[in-house]
Scaffold this motif. Structure first.
Motif, PDB file in Angstrom:
ATOM      1  N   TYR A  60       0.918  -1.180  -0.280  1.00 49.67           N
ATOM      2  CA  TYR A  60      -0.007  -0.005  -0.072  1.00 49.67           C
ATOM      3  C   TYR A  60       0.737   1.222  -0.122  1.00 49.67           C
ATOM      4  CZ  TYR A  60      -3.843  -3.273   2.089  1.00 49.67           C
ATOM      5  OH  TYR A  60      -4.666  -3.957   2.203  1.00 49.67           O
ATOM      6  N   VAL A  61       0.457   2.352  -0.913  1.00 46.60           N
ATOM      7  CA  VAL A  61       1.542   3.520  -0.786  1.00 46.60           C
ATOM      8  C   VAL A  61       0.917   4.475  -0.024  1.00 46.60           C
ATOM      9  CG1 VAL A  61       2.176   5.302  -2.490  1.00 46.60           C
ATOM     10  CG2 VAL A  61       2.214   2.876  -3.266  1.00 46.60           C
ATOM     11  N   LEU A  62       1.498   5.059   1.118  1.00 48.92           N
ATOM     12  CA  LEU A  62       0.695   5.720   2.247  1.00 48.92           C
ATOM     13  C   LEU A  62       1.230   7.322   2.166  1.00 48.92           C
ATOM     14  CD1 LEU A  62       0.923   3.619   5.125  1.00 48.92           C
ATOM     15  CD2 LEU A  62      -0.555   3.692   3.249  1.00 48.92           C
ATOM     16  N   ASP A  63       1.609   7.642   0.938  1.00 49.50           N
ATOM     17  CA  ASP A  63       2.065   9.277   1.071  1.00 49.50           C
ATOM     18  C   ASP A  63       0.787  10.129   1.294  1.00 49.50           C
ATOM     19  OD1 ASP A  63       4.883   9.350  -0.085  1.00 49.50           O
ATOM     20  OD2 ASP A  63       3.878   7.861  -1.129  1.00 49.50           O
ATOM     21  N   ASN A  64      -0.427   9.718   0.694  1.00 47.00           N
ATOM     22  CA  ASN A  64      -1.659  10.667   1.105  1.00 47.00           C
ATOM     23  C   ASN A  64      -1.948  10.630   2.531  1.00 47.00           C
ATOM     24  OD1 ASN A  64      -1.594  11.366  -1.583  1.00 47.00           O
ATOM     25  ND2 ASN A  64      -3.250   9.979  -2.101  1.00 47.00           N
ATOM     26  N   LEU A  65      -1.665   9.410   3.187  1.00 47.23           N
ATOM     27  CA  LEU A  65      -2.171   9.196   4.396  1.00 47.23           C
ATOM     28  C   LEU A  65      -0.993  10.014   5.301  1.00 47.23           C
ATOM     29  CD1 LEU A  65      -4.110   7.434   6.267  1.00 47.23           C
ATOM     30  CD2 LEU A  65      -2.255   5.791   6.455  1.00 47.23           C
ATOM     31  N   ILE A  66       0.023   9.985   4.974  1.00 52.63           N
ATOM     32  CA  ILE A  66       0.912  10.503   5.875  1.00 52.63           C
ATOM     33  C   ILE A  66       0.753  12.157   5.994  1.00 52.63           C
ATOM     34  CG2 ILE A  66       3.498  11.673   5.867  1.00 52.63           C
ATOM     35  CD1 ILE A  66       4.210   8.623   4.858  1.00 52.63           C
ATOM     36  N   ALA A  67       0.323  12.645   4.788  1.00 49.17           N
ATOM     37  CA  ALA A  67      -0.341  13.964   4.958  1.00 49.17           C
ATOM     38  C   ALA A  67      -1.437  14.190   5.608  1.00 49.17           C
ATOM     39  CB  ALA A  67      -0.659  14.570   3.143  1.00 49.17           C
ATOM     40  N   SER A  68      -2.392  13.446   5.388  1.00 49.55           N
ATOM     41  CA  SER A  68      -3.524  13.516   6.146  1.00 49.55           C
ATOM     42  C   SER A  68      -3.537  13.264   7.808  1.00 49.55           C
ATOM     43  CB  SER A  68      -4.723  12.468   5.698  1.00 49.55           C
ATOM     44  OG  SER A  68      -5.004  12.607   4.571  1.00 49.55           O
ATOM     45  N   ARG A  69      -2.355  12.377   8.190  1.00 48.39           N
ATOM     46  CA  ARG A  69      -2.002  12.394   9.616  1.00 48.39           C
ATOM     47  C   ARG A  69      -1.451  13.539   9.939  1.00 48.39           C
ATOM     48  NH1 ARG A  69       1.811   9.511  13.614  1.00 48.39           N
ATOM     49  NH2 ARG A  69       3.544  10.254  12.220  1.00 48.39           N
ATOM     50  N   ASN A  70      -0.400  14.055   9.228  1.00 55.34           N
ATOM     51  CA  ASN A  70       0.268  15.382   9.696  1.00 55.34           C
ATOM     52  C   ASN A  70      -0.915  16.460   9.901  1.00 55.34           C
ATOM     53  OD1 ASN A  70       2.664  14.289   9.498  1.00 55.34           O
ATOM     54  ND2 ASN A  70       3.130  15.163   7.633  1.00 55.34           N
ATOM     55  N   LEU A  71      -2.037  16.441   9.078  1.00 48.66           N
ATOM     56  CA  LEU A  71      -3.009  17.622   9.403  1.00 48.66           C
ATOM     57  C   LEU A  71      -3.747  17.225  10.590  1.00 48.66           C
ATOM     58  CD1 LEU A  71      -4.683  18.067   5.774  1.00 48.66           C
ATOM     59  CD2 LEU A  71      -3.592  19.504   7.101  1.00 48.66           C
ATOM     60  N   ILE A  72      -4.156  16.095  10.895  1.00 47.39           N
ATOM     61  CA  ILE A  72      -4.811  15.460  12.051  1.00 47.39           C
ATOM     62  C   ILE A  72      -4.100  15.990  13.348  1.00 47.39           C
ATOM     63  CG2 ILE A  72      -5.800  13.634  13.373  1.00 47.39           C
ATOM     64  CD1 ILE A  72      -6.259  12.094  10.736  1.00 47.39           C
ATOM     65  N   ASN A  73      -2.710  15.785  13.241  1.00 44.82           N
ATOM     66  CA  ASN A  73      -1.912  15.997  14.362  1.00 44.82           C
ATOM     67  C   ASN A  73      -1.535  17.469  14.724  1.00 44.82           C
ATOM     68  OD1 ASN A  73      -1.710  13.471  15.563  1.00 44.82           O
ATOM     69  ND2 ASN A  73       0.235  12.745  14.293  1.00 44.82           N
ATOM     70  N   ASP A  74      -1.988  18.293  13.786  1.00 45.50           N
ATOM     71  CA  ASP A  74      -1.668  19.874  13.691  1.00 45.50           C
ATOM     72  C   ASP A  74      -2.996  20.262  14.283  1.00 45.50           C
ATOM     73  OD1 ASP A  74       0.535  19.827  12.264  1.00 45.50           O
ATOM     74  OD2 ASP A  74      -0.358  20.665  10.236  1.00 45.50           O
ATOM     75  N   TYR A  75      -4.280  19.356  14.007  1.00 47.89           N
ATOM     76  CA  TYR A  75      -5.344  19.985  14.757  1.00 47.89           C
ATOM     77  C   TYR A  75      -5.252  19.296  16.288  1.00 47.89           C
ATOM     78  CZ  TYR A  75     -10.549  19.422  15.490  1.00 47.89           C
ATOM     79  OH  TYR A  75     -11.625  19.517  16.193  1.00 47.89           O
ATOM     80  N   VAL A  76      -4.795  18.333  16.394  1.00 46.25           N
ATOM     81  CA  VAL A  76      -4.606  17.674  17.671  1.00 46.25           C
ATOM     82  C   VAL A  76      -3.852  18.606  18.791  1.00 46.25           C
ATOM     83  CG1 VAL A  76      -3.807  15.660  19.280  1.00 46.25           C
ATOM     84  CG2 VAL A  76      -5.036  15.155  17.189  1.00 46.25           C
ATOM     85  N   ALA A  77      -2.774  18.981  18.143  1.00 47.95           N
ATOM     86  CA  ALA A  77      -1.799  19.946  18.662  1.00 47.95           C
ATOM     87  C   ALA A  77      -2.499  21.362  19.297  1.00 47.95           C
ATOM     88  CB  ALA A  77      -0.539  20.175  18.174  1.00 47.95           C
ATOM     89  N   LYS A  78      -3.328  21.694  18.394  1.00 51.10           N
ATOM     90  CA  LYS A  78      -4.023  23.103  18.576  1.00 51.10           C
ATOM     91  C   LYS A  78      -5.276  22.950  19.746  1.00 51.10           C
ATOM     92  CE  LYS A  78      -2.524  25.041  14.561  1.00 51.10           C
ATOM     93  NZ  LYS A  78      -2.722  24.791  12.977  1.00 51.10           N
ATOM     94  N   ASN A  79      -5.852  21.656  19.817  1.00 52.84           N
ATOM     95  CA  ASN A  79      -6.948  21.303  20.700  1.00 52.84           C
ATOM     96  C   ASN A  79      -6.535  20.858  21.996  1.00 52.84           C
ATOM     97  OD1 ASN A  79      -9.671  21.673  19.250  1.00 52.84           O
ATOM     98  ND2 ASN A  79      -8.226  21.396  17.811  1.00 52.84           N
ATOM     99  N   ASN A  80      -7.035  21.260  23.105  1.00 60.38           N
ATOM    100  CA  ASN A  80      -6.689  20.634  24.466  1.00 60.38           C
ATOM    101  C   ASN A  80      -7.839  19.815  25.083  1.00 60.38           C
ATOM    102  OD1 ASN A  80      -8.314  22.506  25.086  1.00 60.38           O
ATOM    103  ND2 ASN A  80      -6.771  23.753  26.269  1.00 60.38           N
ATOM    104  N   GLN A  81      -8.525  19.266  23.883  1.00 57.36           N
ATOM    105  CA  GLN A  81      -9.506  18.287  24.454  1.00 57.36           C
ATOM    106  C   GLN A  81      -9.224  16.929  24.243  1.00 57.36           C
ATOM    107  OE1 GLN A  81     -12.673  17.402  21.531  1.00 57.36           O
ATOM    108  NE2 GLN A  81     -11.623  18.992  20.061  1.00 57.36           N
ATOM    109  N   PHE A  82      -7.954  16.583  23.901  1.00 64.14           N
ATOM    110  CA  PHE A  82      -7.570  15.161  23.719  1.00 64.14           C
ATOM    111  C   PHE A  82      -6.729  14.845  24.730  1.00 64.14           C
ATOM    112  CE2 PHE A  82      -8.167  16.672  19.279  1.00 64.14           C
ATOM    113  CZ  PHE A  82      -9.266  16.032  19.085  1.00 64.14           C
ATOM    114  N   SER A  83      -6.610  13.488  25.060  1.00 66.39           N
ATOM    115  CA  SER A  83      -5.773  12.853  26.235  1.00 66.39           C
ATOM    116  C   SER A  83      -4.522  12.386  25.724  1.00 66.39           C
ATOM    117  CB  SER A  83      -6.478  11.542  26.888  1.00 66.39           C
ATOM    118  OG  SER A  83      -6.789  10.566  25.824  1.00 66.39           O
ATOM    119  N   PHE A  84      -4.142  12.544  24.590  1.00 66.21           N
ATOM    120  CA  PHE A  84      -2.953  12.437  23.652  1.00 66.21           C
ATOM    121  C   PHE A  84      -2.306  13.645  22.833  1.00 66.21           C
ATOM    122  CE2 PHE A  84      -6.723  10.658  21.682  1.00 66.21           C
ATOM    123  CZ  PHE A  84      -6.893  11.370  20.533  1.00 66.21           C
TER     124      PHE A  84
END
Ligand code: CAO
Length: 276
Positions: free
Chosen positions: A59-83
């Motif tokens: 499986y080629v995951l380049d698009n997924l890597i970009a999506s996960r980076n976006l998700i993690n930017d969002y997680v970093a800016k929100n303090n509602q997550f336990s991780f």
């Protein structure tokens, strides 16, 4: 492959077990199996009775890597997550469940499997996805319940809880019961292909190898002529290896399921379109 209460009580006792391993072997010696080794011995010996087959794909995951980076930017800016961030695993798990919706037989189990006339397939509504976990005590496989009804963030939170409890050999009994299919991500340690072993209470297991950047051919538009030309580009790939119970599952079913899962992981926008 069913995990009994005794297995769990033994697992909890692992922390108290004296560790027999020493790296320096000064003389030959015999040691009894650890509690987890005894449990693996029994479960895997039962698996030997299952005629199984393997199937692998890349499986080629380049698009997924970009999506996960976006998700993690969002997680970093929100303090509602336990991780603080999510690994690939919660996305692998959720997309696995979405793909499974079209292949319910892979989430089933065989009952009374010794006799074809008596055997039945039990189809299961819940996607209780077992996660192979490497812990200080050894290999354990707790499961995340009802993945079909959970968000990627909820799965990340469940996984975090299991990982933290796993380090202390303190995963509750309920987390080991009623698993319906298993996912094993060995790639975090290394390795490309795996030959996972299906347990008798399930009919399919998938294993993920290490993500690697490899050269692959791609059609790219030539800037001058506008024509498509073949170029070698770097791609991030994982190999996924399946093992399934060949008494009730055929290779074509696993190949189609893999294509579905691959499509979701290679095009994460499709995954978000499937979510409620
Ligand atoms: N290839 C390369 N890197 C990977 C990867 C892969 N296949 N899967 C995860 N990673 C990365 C993660 O993204 C993370 O990196 P970043 O911090 O840069 O994002 C890092 O590895 C560690 O991730 P993690 O510790 O949070 O773990 P995870 O959520 O990816 O996986 C778990 C959790 C439980 C699956 C894993 O810890 C584990 O125990 N794996 C071993 C399973 C095993 O033993 N299988 C064999 C069974 S048969 O004996």
């Amino acid at each position: 492959g069913r995990i009994t209460k005794e297995d769990i009580l033994n697992y909890v006792a692992v922390g108290k077990e004296t560790q027999p391993f020493s790296k320096e072997i000064v003389e030959d010696k015999l040691v009894p199996l650890s509690i987890i080794q005894k449990s693996m011995f029994k479960t895997m010996s039962r698996s030997l009775a299952i005629p199984h087959f393997g199937y692998s794909d890349e499986y080629v995951l380049d698009n997924l890597i970009a999506s996960r980076n976006l998700i993690n930017d969002y997680v970093a800016k929100n303090n509602q997550f336990s991780f603080g961030k999510i690994s690939f695993m919660p996305i692998f798990i959720k997309s696995f469940s979405v793909a499974l919706k079209q292949f319910p037989i892979l989430n089933a189990c065989v009952t009374d499997g010794d006799d074809a006339n008596m055997a039945k397939l039990k189809f299961r509504r819940s996607h209780n996805i077992g996660i192979a976990m490497d812990t200080p005590g050894g290999l354990i496989v707790p499961n995340i319940k009802n993945v079909q009804a959970k968000s990627i963030f909820e799965i990340a939170s469940d996984l975090q809880r299991l990982q933290e409890a796993g380090k202390r050999n303190a995963i509750p009994l309920n987390d080991f019961q009623e698993g319906t299919i298993t996912l094993s991500n060995i790639g975090i340690i290394g390795g490309t292909f795996l030959s996972p072993v299906v347990v008798s209470s399930e009919v399919c297991i998938a294993a993920i190898g290490k993500m690697q950047k490899v050269p692959r051919f791609e059609d790219v538009k030539d800037e001058v002529t506008g024509q498509l030309i073949e170029k070698v580009v770097g791609k991030h790939v994982i190999t996924v290896s399946f093992c399934a119970d060949h008494r009730v599952i055929d290779g074509a079913t696993v190949a189609r399921f893999s294509q579905e899962w691959k499509n979701l992981l290679e095009n994460p926008i499709l995954l978000s379109a499937e979510l409620r």
